[in-house]
Design a protein around this motif. Structure first.
Motif, PDB file in Angstrom:
ATOM      1  N   ALA A  93       0.828  -1.208   0.000  1.00 31.65           N
ATOM      2  CA  ALA A  93       0.000   0.000   0.000  1.00 31.65           C
ATOM      3  C   ALA A  93       0.863   1.259   0.000  1.00 31.65           C
ATOM      4  N   GLU A  94       1.969   1.238   0.754  1.00 33.86           N
ATOM      5  CA  GLU A  94       2.863   2.393   0.767  1.00 33.86           C
ATOM      6  C   GLU A  94       3.455   2.630  -0.622  1.00 33.86           C
ATOM      7  N   ALA A  95       3.825   1.553  -1.295  1.00 35.21           N
ATOM      8  CA  ALA A  95       4.378   1.685  -2.643  1.00 35.21           C
ATOM      9  C   ALA A  95       3.327   2.217  -3.608  1.00 35.21           C
ATOM     10  N   GLU A  96       2.084   1.763  -3.472  1.00 34.03           N
ATOM     11  CA  GLU A  96       1.016   2.238  -4.344  1.00 34.03           C
ATOM     12  C   GLU A  96       0.753   3.724  -4.133  1.00 34.03           C
ATOM     13  N   SER A  97       0.784   4.170  -2.866  1.00 33.30           N
ATOM     14  CA  SER A  97       0.610   5.590  -2.572  1.00 33.30           C
ATOM     15  C   SER A  97       1.739   6.415  -3.190  1.00 33.30           C
ATOM     16  N   LEU A  98       2.960   5.908  -3.089  1.00 32.41           N
ATOM     17  CA  LEU A  98       4.100   6.597  -3.685  1.00 32.41           C
ATOM     18  C   LEU A  98       3.957   6.661  -5.196  1.00 32.41           C
ATOM     19  N   ARG A  99       3.506   5.571  -5.793  1.00 30.04           N
ATOM     20  CA  ARG A  99       3.323   5.531  -7.244  1.00 30.04           C
ATOM     21  C   ARG A  99       2.292   6.570  -7.690  1.00 30.04           C
ATOM     22  N   ALA A 100       1.235   6.703  -6.905  1.00 31.94           N
ATOM     23  CA  ALA A 100       0.198   7.686  -7.232  1.00 31.94           C
ATOM     24  C   ALA A 100       0.750   9.111  -7.143  1.00 31.94           C
ATOM     25  N   ARG A 101       1.542   9.404  -6.140  1.00 40.91           N
ATOM     26  CA  ARG A 101       2.147  10.734  -6.000  1.00 40.91           C
ATOM     27  C   ARG A 101       3.057  11.033  -7.184  1.00 40.91           C
ATOM     28  N   LEU A 102       3.827  10.021  -7.596  1.00 42.32           N
ATOM     29  CA  LEU A 102       4.744  10.225  -8.712  1.00 42.32           C
ATOM     30  C   LEU A 102       3.999  10.503 -10.012  1.00 42.32           C
ATOM     31  N   SER A 103       2.823   9.905 -10.146  1.00 44.78           N
ATOM     32  CA  SER A 103       2.075  10.085 -11.393  1.00 44.78           C
ATOM     33  C   SER A 103       1.628  11.519 -11.586  1.00 44.78           C
ATOM     34  N   THR A 104       1.582  12.305 -10.513  1.00 43.16           N
ATOM     35  CA  THR A 104       1.128  13.701 -10.606  1.00 43.16           C
ATOM     36  C   THR A 104       2.283  14.695 -10.649  1.00 43.16           C
ATOM     37  N   ARG A 105       3.504  14.193 -10.553  1.00 40.74           N
ATOM     38  CA  ARG A 105       4.659  15.096 -10.473  1.00 40.74           C
ATOM     39  C   ARG A 105       5.405  15.136 -11.797  1.00 40.74           C
ATOM     40  N   ARG A 106       5.880  16.268 -12.111  1.00 42.39           N
ATOM     41  CA  ARG A 106       6.662  16.458 -13.327  1.00 42.39           C
ATOM     42  C   ARG A 106       7.925  17.237 -12.983  1.00 42.39           C
ATOM     43  N   GLY A 107       8.841  17.304 -13.951  1.00 42.02           N
ATOM     44  CA  GLY A 107       9.991  18.179 -13.795  1.00 42.02           C
ATOM     45  C   GLY A 107      11.218  17.456 -13.279  1.00 42.02           C
ATOM     46  N   GLY A 108      12.313  18.205 -13.217  1.00 43.87           N
ATOM     47  CA  GLY A 108      13.581  17.655 -12.756  1.00 43.87           C
ATOM     48  C   GLY A 108      14.438  17.216 -13.920  1.00 43.87           C
ATOM     49  N   ALA A 109      15.709  17.494 -13.845  1.00 40.94           N
ATOM     50  CA  ALA A 109      16.642  17.082 -14.896  1.00 40.94           C
ATOM     51  C   ALA A 109      16.770  15.571 -14.928  1.00 40.94           C
ATOM     52  N   GLU A 110      16.984  15.072 -16.127  1.00 42.67           N
ATOM     53  CA  GLU A 110      17.111  13.626 -16.282  1.00 42.67           C
ATOM     54  C   GLU A 110      18.514  13.135 -15.962  1.00 42.67           C
ATOM     55  N   HIS A 111      19.431  14.074 -15.731  1.00 40.34           N
ATOM     56  CA  HIS A 111      20.803  13.683 -15.434  1.00 40.34           C
ATOM     57  C   HIS A 111      21.195  14.184 -14.053  1.00 40.34           C
ATOM     58  N   GLY A 112      22.136  13.487 -13.437  1.00 39.89           N
ATOM     59  CA  GLY A 112      22.593  13.815 -12.097  1.00 39.89           C
ATOM     60  C   GLY A 112      22.956  12.544 -11.361  1.00 39.89           C
ATOM     61  N   PRO A 113      23.838  12.643 -10.373  1.00 37.31           N
ATOM     62  CA  PRO A 113      24.291  11.424  -9.683  1.00 37.31           C
ATOM     63  C   PRO A 113      23.173  10.644  -9.009  1.00 37.31           C
ATOM     64  N   SER A 114      22.110  11.314  -8.614  1.00 34.73           N
ATOM     65  CA  SER A 114      21.014  10.598  -7.956  1.00 34.73           C
ATOM     66  C   SER A 114      20.235   9.736  -8.928  1.00 34.73           C
ATOM     67  N   ARG A 115      20.483   9.909 -10.246  1.00 35.27           N
ATOM     68  CA  ARG A 115      19.763   9.105 -11.256  1.00 35.27           C
ATOM     69  C   ARG A 115      20.471   7.794 -11.572  1.00 35.27           C
ATOM     70  N   LEU A 116      21.609   7.563 -10.969  1.00 31.70           N
ATOM     71  CA  LEU A 116      22.319   6.305 -11.228  1.00 31.70           C
ATOM     72  C   LEU A 116      21.472   5.118 -10.796  1.00 31.70           C
ATOM     73  N   THR A 117      21.393   4.130 -11.661  1.00 29.10           N
ATOM     74  CA  THR A 117      20.663   2.908 -11.323  1.00 29.10           C
ATOM     75  C   THR A 117      21.550   1.987 -10.495  1.00 29.10           C
ATOM     76  N   VAL A 118      20.943   0.945  -9.934  1.00 23.66           N
ATOM     77  CA  VAL A 118      21.718  -0.026  -9.166  1.00 23.66           C
ATOM     78  C   VAL A 118      22.781  -0.667 -10.047  1.00 23.66           C
ATOM     79  N   ALA A 119      22.413  -0.986 -11.286  1.00 19.78           N
ATOM     80  CA  ALA A 119      23.384  -1.600 -12.200  1.00 19.78           C
ATOM     81  C   ALA A 119      24.564  -0.669 -12.428  1.00 19.78           C
ATOM     82  N   GLU A 120      24.294   0.628 -12.562  1.00 19.36           N
ATOM     83  CA  GLU A 120      25.372   1.594 -12.776  1.00 19.36           C
ATOM     84  C   GLU A 120      26.211   1.792 -11.521  1.00 19.36           C
ATOM     85  N   LEU A 121      25.578   1.762 -10.369  1.00 19.23           N
ATOM     86  CA  LEU A 121      26.325   1.869  -9.113  1.00 19.23           C
ATOM     87  C   LEU A 121      27.233   0.662  -8.916  1.00 19.23           C
TER      88      LEU A 121
END
Length: 752
Positions: A667-695
């Motif tokens: 349920a917590e994940a579903e709530s987070l998913r719903a919040r994300l669906s309404t949010r936009r913006g933010g650069a697509e690049h940056g160290p916080s965008r590294l995936t687990v595979a890249e880390l």
């Protein structure tokens, strides 16, 4: 047990010394004990260089070939047992004059940190290599590929004079991480030095590439097979003289195999007719084993045979250990007789107290014991476990308990070793022990292994939160009344299971009990219990308590030795809690408390620290993997870093695909998913965008490995690796590998 009328006494020591070196002496001092804080306490005998005895048949042409200046930096010596691989290298060491560092590998080295620790100890015995290597080996936050191997390679290169580093019996190294570590080290051999790998089969290096580059000297069975002159000298020095035809037949059958020739000599000296000995041998291990039984062992007295076969369960032997295992006295005298008789017994120290059987001979003896007394083998191994446990060798004791199939004894030993093994991050070793105990708990529910199996099932949470709760309760019940860290660990798992079942109040009570009982003895679980309580305090609006509990969770990791020095680059008192499942959750909780008090820089620092350790959030402990990511995603949203939160959401979904039943986390994940669906913006690049595979790829970029070699290491295609590398460059704002590594170190994503 003193053996009277021992036929071995008919073999004078002076004559029996003239073998190809199947019995060895020791040619160097036992290394001094290491300072506290090292990853493990080494077994000294594994670091001792064997020395051949006077009269050994000299392999002069081979030694000259090995010692030649234009020989490759990597030497491969591969042949079946009994071809004299170790003897050849020991002769080279005695005659060459340069420094030799020696490691005799065994099954316990199938853990990269254990293996690399022994290599470091061997080099350090030649010339001090400094503490940075040992610090990396002992530090939980250091990666093998990104920190340990580069430091060890640098230490190897900095030796003041050329060194020959010998890794003997490398065929026992089956784990991919260990073979990769040796392969990486092979690319760092300094000019003039050698890395020598000796074993029965495939080398743990890229043989084809090294051969193509002209960097490999290969010595195989054809090279090691004795010439007719050498074979004649071996038999002569063993006190056996064969006529021309008999010798020719024996030589043809043994095909120059040194062990076969020597076993034939032993049988002749024990009374087997010369002609029969010549006709009895072939190069087949099966044939030789049958021959040994029918022509040698059956000619011994029952007491003599029992001593040989029953002590064959031992990896290494000393008088008191043999006495304990056999339930007798006088083993020291028997060992001396065996050594004097050259009965394929290898001394492991200069004082003649520790021995082992030649590997081939031991294999034959074990087969004979299994044929004659199979029911006795587990008891002999249990006695060996008892002796080692009582003499300060708990890991040896555990290995004997595992071999004996004694789940109760093994469980008790694992309990005592848990924190010792966990602290230096020897997780490969720990997983092997846990897997074995889990199997035994399933097969034999009456053993205490059942309690351990329940505890491990609860932590792995493979069948959902309801079953996790039942398993944790079963473990707590079975462990009731015992001491040790398992009690607070089971209480922690009981509490988490109740929290994730929706009963936060009951869960908090269990977590409170776990914190009160655990101290730092329960390692990361103590920090997890505190972090979970901090989240519960936030949920009920008690932010003062949440702040306090979050700080205590971090302190618990510090005190448990899971957060080490050199990590102040992010402005924190250490931020690289790398090999702990607790670390990402603790940083996420600290980031949330920092947000509540309005300290955005601190929140960002904790998020950056969590980035480095995020790869450790695997499906192994799925509820922590999801919970930590949910909390981190909430922080990213609060910091308006929507793309980073989406990456975490994708990783959460991947965990749910394998472990869908994680209680309230869904349920917590579903709530987070719903919040994300309404949010936009933010650069697509940056160290916080590294995936687990890249880390996970980052530490390998800090090594010497090229893209195709990295692909081999991680079992991906070079195309995939190149794509990930380019993605890392974009997200870190760099255009080259060196700049990406430097930027990652600046951000605290790599060890500096």
């Amino acid at each position: 047990m003193v053996v009277a009328g021992h036929p071995f006494r008919t073999m004078p020591p002076a004559e029996s010394a003239g073998t190809l070196g199947l019995v060895t002496d020791i040619g160097q001092m036992i290394p001094a004990p290491r300072a506290a804080g090292r990853a493990l306490e080494p077994v000294p005998s594994k670091l001792l260089r064997p020395a051949t005895r006077p009269g050994t048949v000299a392999r002069v042409p081979l030694i000259e070939r090995l010692a030649h200046d234009d020989a490759g930096p990597v030497v491969s010596v591969v042949a079946p047992a009994g071809y004299g691989k170790t003897t050849l290298l020991a002769q080279w060491a005695e005659r060459n004059g340069r420094a030799f560092a020696w490691v005799s590998a065994d099954e316990g080295d199938n853990d990269p940190r254990v293996l690399l620790s022994y290599i470091a100890e061997a080099l350090d015995a030649v010339e001090p290599i400094g503490e940075r290597v040992f610090a990396a080996l002992a530090s939980p936050q250091s990666s093998v590929a990104g920190s340990v191997i580069p430091r060890l390679a640098a230490a190897f290169r900095s030796m003041s004079a050329p060194v020959v580093l010998v890794l003997d019996d490398v065929h026992v190294l089956r784990k991919g991480e260990c073979r990769a570590a040796v392969s990486a080290l092979a690319d760092h051999v300094p000019a003039g030095s050698r890395l020598v790998l000796a074993g029965r089969s495939g080398m743990p290096v890229r043989v084809a590439r090294l051969r193509a580059e002209g960097r490999l000297l290969e010595v195989g069975p054809d090279d090691l097979a004795l010439t007719t002159e050498e074979a004649s000298a071996l038999l002569h020095r063993a006190g056996v003289r064969l006529g021309g035809d008999a010798f020719a037949r024996l030589f043809r059958r043994t095909e120059g195999w040194a062990a076969g020739l020597y076993l034939a000599a032993l049988s002749v000296r024990a009374g087997v007719p010369v002609e029969k000995a010549a006709d009895a041998f072939s190069g087949s291990d099966r044939f030789v084993s049958e021959y040994l039984r029918s022509e040698l062992l059956e000619r011994l007295s029952d007491d003599q045979r029992r001593f040989l076969t029953r002590t064959a369960v031992l990896e290494r032997m000393t008088e008191r250990l043999c006495d304990s295992v056999l339930g007798a006295t006088g083993s020291g005298a028997v060992l001396e007789e065996l050594a004097a008789a050259n009965m394929l017994l290898v001394p492991l120290d200069r004082s003649g107290r520790w021995f082992r059987y030649h590997h081939l001979f031991r294999d034959m003896l074990l087969a004979e014991l299994d044929r004659r007394e199979p029911d006795r083998i587990p008891e002999l191994r249990r006695r060996a476990a008892d002796w080692h446990a009582g003499n300060g060798s708990p890991e040896d004791a555990l290995e004997y308990a595992l071999a004996a199939g004694d789940a109760d004894r093994a469980a008790r030993l694992v309990e005592g070793l848990w924190n010792r093994v966990l602290a230096p991050s020897r997780e490969a070793t720990l997983r092997r022990w846990i897997h074995w105990l889990d199997q035994q708990g399933t097969r034999f529910p009456e053993f205490r292994g059942r309690a351990w199996a329940a505890l491990f099932r609860a932590e792995l949470c493979r069948n959902g939160i309801g079953q996790m709760r039942a398993d944790a309760d079963e473990a707590a019940l079975l462990f009731a009344g015992t001491d040790g860290f398992v009690v607070p660990v089971s209480a922690t798992l009981q509490g988490i299971a109740r929290v994730l079942s929706g009963d936060g109040e009951a869960g908090d009570a269990y977590l409170r009990d776990a914190v009160a009982a655990g101290g730092t003895g329960s390692g990361p679980h103590h920090a997890i219990a505190l972090a979970e309580r901090s989240l519960l305090a936030m949920a009920r609006g008690d932010h003062a308590a949440a702040e306090d509990l979050a700080g205590r969770a971090r302190a618990a990791l510090d005190q448990a030795g899971l957060d080490r020095a050199g990590l102040d680059r992010a402005g924190l008192d250490g931020s690289g809690l790398e090999e702990s499942i607790a670390a990402p959750l603790v940083h996420a909780v600290q980031a949330r408390t920092a947000l509540h008090r309005g300290d955005l820089p601190a929140a960002r620092e904790h998020v950056a620290a969590a980035q480095r350790v995020r790869p450790w959030l695997s499906t192994t402990v799925p509820f922590i993997a999801v919970q930590a990511r949910i909390e981190l995603a909430r922080v990213h949203l609060a910091l308006a870093d929507v793309p980073a939160a989406r990456i975490l959401m994708d990783e959460i979904d991947e965990v749910f695909k394998l472990r869908p039943d994680l209680g309230t986390l869904a349920a917590e994940a579903e709530s987070l998913r719903a919040r994300l669906s309404t949010r936009r913006g933010g650069a697509e690049h940056g160290p916080s965008r590294l995936t687990v595979a890249e880390l996970r790829l980052l530490p390998l970029l800090a090594t010497h490995l090229m893209v195709p070699e990295i692909a081999d290491e991680v079992h991906l295609s070079p195309h995939t690796i190149r794509a990930q590398v380019q993605s890392i460059y974009r997200k870190l704002g760099t255009t080259s590998r060196s700049k990406a590594v430097a930027r990652a170190r600046e951000l605290g994503l790599l060890d500096s």
